[in-house]
Write a protein that holds these residues in place. Structure first.
Motif: not given
Length: 319
Positions: A26-34
């Motif tokens: 896995t790679t390029h992890l993005v988290v956009l809260p809310g």
């Protein structure tokens, strides 16, 4: 590579991220809260090597994200990233050998649903094949084979057996049986109409047909070809090599057999009709048998490859 876009309930975002980070490839992890509104939650995105995609999806579904949020999967045609290259090298096996079972189930579910479009293609393909049968025209037979949509339900049955999905099996069998029944009935009426116009005739049906007589005269080669076509068809679906399905479609005599049965029925040639039905059933059984065995073989092979990789020195440990 595959791209995953998820809407995750906020109380499970950390767990989802941990599953992603602990999955090799896995790679390029993005988290956009809310960021999500319907349903509300956090948007989490990542890329994953195809070889690791099935394992990651199982982990995410274990968190019930598919029920309380959403998981969308897309194929990445081009990824210019050194990190993505490393992720693919870290993942065990080869991309072409990996089976994304959720993706396969979804694809066969869509292709195995009895719809107006599916029925129309089935009927039109059988009518084209009927013209090829009467004219002893191999080109029309090949064209009808390519138009026929019957491999979708056949693949659905195979997938349902391996995945133990009775609803998918019932839906696929229903589409297959009703589709062929409707096509044979419609083509019988079509044949009677063509006879009334003096375009079809009993003499043409009974005349020597060196190019198409095999359609109603099944032999061991018919079953062998059906087995080989079933293997090739399932491999093309699981490896996303959709172009190979055209070759599969024109290698088996399912639609032409249904067409010959319909024309023979319209003239009361019951010998040809039963021979055609036998050819049809032989091909359907051969394709389904080979498809099921192919999927079981791929599942076993993939488990063996992953087991060897996990035991290999230097393999990255998974939580």
């Amino acid at each position: 590579m595959l791209h995953l876009r998820m809407i995750v309930p906020p109380d499970r975002t950390r767990a989802a991220v941990e599953v992603i980070e602990s999955t090799v490839g896995t790679t390029h992890l993005v988290v956009l809260p809310g960021a999500a509104r319907d349903p509300s939650g956090d948007v989490v995105m990542c890329d994953v090597a195809r070889e690791a995609g099935d394992e990651l999806l199982k982990g995410l579904r274990g968190l019930r994200i598919d029920q309380d949020g959403s998981i969308a999967v897309e194929n990445i045609e081009l990824s210019l990233s050194t990190r993505a290259d490393h992720a693919e090298k870290e993942a065990p096996g080869e991309p072409a050998d990996a089976v994304i079972w959720e993706q396969l189930t979804g694809a066969t579910h869509e292709e195995s649903t009895l719809s107006i479009t599916y029925s129309a293609f089935m009927i039109l393909a059988t009518m084209i094949a009927a013209c090829g049968v009467v004219l002893d025209n191999a080109i029309l037979i090949v064209g009808a084979m390519a138009v026929g949509p019957e491999f979708g339900p056949l693949a659905g049955v195979c997938t349902a057996v391996v995945q133990r999905a009775p609803k998918l099996a019932a839906r696929s069998l229903y589409a297959l049986l009703v589709g062929f029944a409707a096509a044979i009935v419609a083509t019988t009426v079509f044949s009677l109409g063509m006879d009334a116009l003096d375009l079809f005739s009993r003499d043409r049906l009974d005349a020597p047909r060196p190019n198409t007589s095999f359609i109603w005269q099944p032999d061991p080669f018919s079953f062998v070809v059906a087995l080989l076509a079933g293997i090739a068809g399932m491999l093309s679906l699981t490896s996303s090599k959709s172009g190979a399905l055209v070759g599969v479609a024109i290698s088996v005599t399912t639609v032409p057999a249904g067409a010959n049965a319909a024309v023979a029925l319209s003239y009361g040639e019951f010998g040809q009709m039963w021979g055609s039905i036998e050819q049809l059933l032989l091909n359907l059984f051969g394709i389904m048998l080979a498809g099921v065995l192919t999927l079981y073989g791929q599942k076993l092979l993939w488990r063996t490859q992953r087991g060897h990789w996990r035991r290999a020195p230097g393999a990255r440990k998974e939580n």
